[in-house]
Design a protein around this motif. Structure first.
Motif, mmCIF file in Angstrom:
data_model
loop_
_atom_site.group_PDB
_atom_site.id
_atom_site.type_symbol
_atom_site.label_atom_id
_atom_site.label_comp_id
_atom_site.label_asym_id
_atom_site.label_seq_id
_atom_site.Cartn_x
_atom_site.Cartn_y
_atom_site.Cartn_z
ATOM 1 N N PHE A 1 41.840 10.637 37.155
ATOM 2 C CA PHE A 1 40.589 11.308 36.816
ATOM 3 C C PHE A 1 39.717 10.311 36.066
ATOM 4 C CE2 PHE A 1 43.712 14.577 37.368
ATOM 5 C CZ PHE A 1 43.040 15.549 38.086
ATOM 6 N N THR B 1 31.012 10.244 30.389
ATOM 7 C CA THR B 1 30.273 11.172 29.544
ATOM 8 C C THR B 1 28.909 10.570 29.243
ATOM 9 O OG1 THR B 1 31.166 10.243 27.497
ATOM 10 C CG2 THR B 1 32.377 12.084 28.487
ATOM 11 N N SER C 1 30.137 14.506 32.633
ATOM 12 C CA SER C 1 29.907 15.596 31.694
ATOM 13 C C SER C 1 28.946 15.177 30.585
ATOM 14 C CB SER C 1 31.246 16.017 31.085
ATOM 15 O OG SER C 1 31.111 17.161 30.306
ATOM 16 N N ILE D 1 34.725 12.992 37.036
ATOM 17 C CA ILE D 1 34.249 14.042 36.138
ATOM 18 C C ILE D 1 33.074 13.475 35.356
ATOM 19 C CG2 ILE D 1 34.801 15.552 34.200
ATOM 20 C CD1 ILE D 1 37.778 15.256 35.057
ATOM 21 N N ILE E 1 46.432 16.536 31.667
ATOM 22 C CA ILE E 1 46.565 15.082 31.720
ATOM 23 C C ILE E 1 47.833 14.629 30.998
ATOM 24 C CG2 ILE E 1 45.478 12.912 30.968
ATOM 25 C CD1 ILE E 1 43.984 14.278 33.282
ATOM 26 N N GLU F 1 42.015 20.876 30.475
ATOM 27 C CA GLU F 1 41.706 21.503 31.763
ATOM 28 C C GLU F 1 42.504 20.923 32.926
ATOM 29 O OE1 GLU F 1 37.476 21.171 32.298
ATOM 30 O OE2 GLU F 1 37.057 22.736 30.814
ATOM 31 N N LYS F 2 42.795 19.627 32.887
ATOM 32 C CA LYS F 2 43.462 18.964 34.015
ATOM 33 C C LYS F 2 44.928 18.644 33.750
ATOM 34 C CE LYS F 2 39.631 18.780 36.389
ATOM 35 N NZ LYS F 2 39.402 19.653 37.516
ATOM 36 N N LEU G 1 43.993 9.966 32.996
ATOM 37 C CA LEU G 1 42.569 10.026 32.676
ATOM 38 C C LEU G 1 42.091 8.643 32.251
ATOM 39 C CD1 LEU G 1 39.926 11.569 32.104
ATOM 40 C CD2 LEU G 1 40.820 12.056 29.823
ATOM 41 N N LEU H 1 36.467 9.683 34.047
ATOM 42 C CA LEU H 1 35.557 10.482 33.227
ATOM 43 C C LEU H 1 34.399 9.623 32.729
ATOM 44 C CD1 LEU H 1 34.854 13.063 31.506
ATOM 45 C CD2 LEU H 1 36.292 12.047 29.717
ATOM 46 N N LYS I 1 38.685 17.925 26.318
ATOM 47 C CA LYS I 1 38.445 18.997 27.283
ATOM 48 C C LYS I 1 39.152 18.699 28.605
ATOM 49 C CE LYS I 1 34.659 21.298 29.700
ATOM 50 N NZ LYS I 1 33.241 21.254 30.011
ATOM 51 N N THR I 2 39.065 17.470 29.066
ATOM 52 C CA THR I 2 39.690 17.091 30.326
ATOM 53 C C THR I 2 41.212 17.131 30.228
ATOM 54 O OG1 THR I 2 37.784 15.687 30.818
ATOM 55 C CG2 THR I 2 39.753 15.342 32.141
ATOM 56 N N GLY J 1 34.870 15.183 25.426
ATOM 57 C CA GLY J 1 35.080 15.139 26.867
ATOM 58 C C GLY J 1 36.522 14.820 27.224
#
Length: 191
Positions: free
Chosen positions: A33, A37, A92, A90, A109, A106-107, A5, A35, A102-103, A99
């Motif tokens: 990923f 935000t 968000s 991503i 990482i 969910e992913k 990430l 990210l 959460k990532t 963020g």
């Protein structure tokens, strides 16, 4: 496969971090990923002004984030010749730390990579890097120096309250990554 990430803010040092970490993991199969935000600036607005705002006021930050992120993801997916690497964006509407957390969840990482922006000679990390170090404990964090300092070794931060025992397998993964990068390691107590 590594799942990495990288928080991005569309500044040049975000691209330097992405380039560096791609090179760093050139022999590894990785999903990157990216990210971004964003939040809404409510300063000076009252509830009535917010209710009367047009849709464009709400859509503009989202659209801006999604469009810029799509450009970056497409650029790296298209230009990166390493078939073992894939890039995902991503976007968000959430605060940075929430963020990231959460990532990570969910992913699934494995590693968070952030760029250190040196504020002055008395402060080693920016406010956002300090927040990441203080709050991200479910995942390894790799701090990359900004482009000016890329000859420095990357720093790996082991952040923990040290109340609960850190699993041996996690320490082993962390140690292996530090050795591969020939990096420096620090521990940070979050009590």
């Amino acid at each position: 496969m590594k799942r990495v990430l990288i928080p991005v803010d569309f500044a040049f040092n975000s691209y330097d971090t992405i380039d560096y970490i791609i090179s760093f993991f050139k022999k590894e199969k990785c999903d990157f990923f990216l990210l971004n935000t964003y939040t809404y600036n409510y300063n000076g607005l009252n509830a009535l002004h917010i209710l009367q705002s047009d849709d464009d006021w709400f859509e503009k930050p989202k659209r801006n984030s999604e469009e810029k992120l799509a450009l970056i993801v497409n650029k790296y997916n298209f230009n990166n010749k390493n078939k073992n690497h894939s890039f995902h964006g991503i976007s968000s509407c959430i605060k940075l730390i929430e963020g990231i957390k959460k990532t990570i969840k969910e992913k699934n990482i494995d590693l968070v990579v952030a760029t250190s922006k040196v504020i002055d000679k008395h402060s080693s990390y920016s406010k956002n890097i300090k927040k990441i170090i203080e709050n991200i404990q479910k995942c390894m964090v790799m701090v990359i120096p900004n482009l000016i300092d890329l000859n420095k070794k990357p720093e790996f931060i082991l952040a923990s309250s040290f109340v609960n025992k850190i699993p041996y397998e996690e320490l082993k993964k962390w140690s292996k990554l530090v050795c591969i990068a020939n990096g420096n390691c620090k521990s940070h107590c979050t009590k």
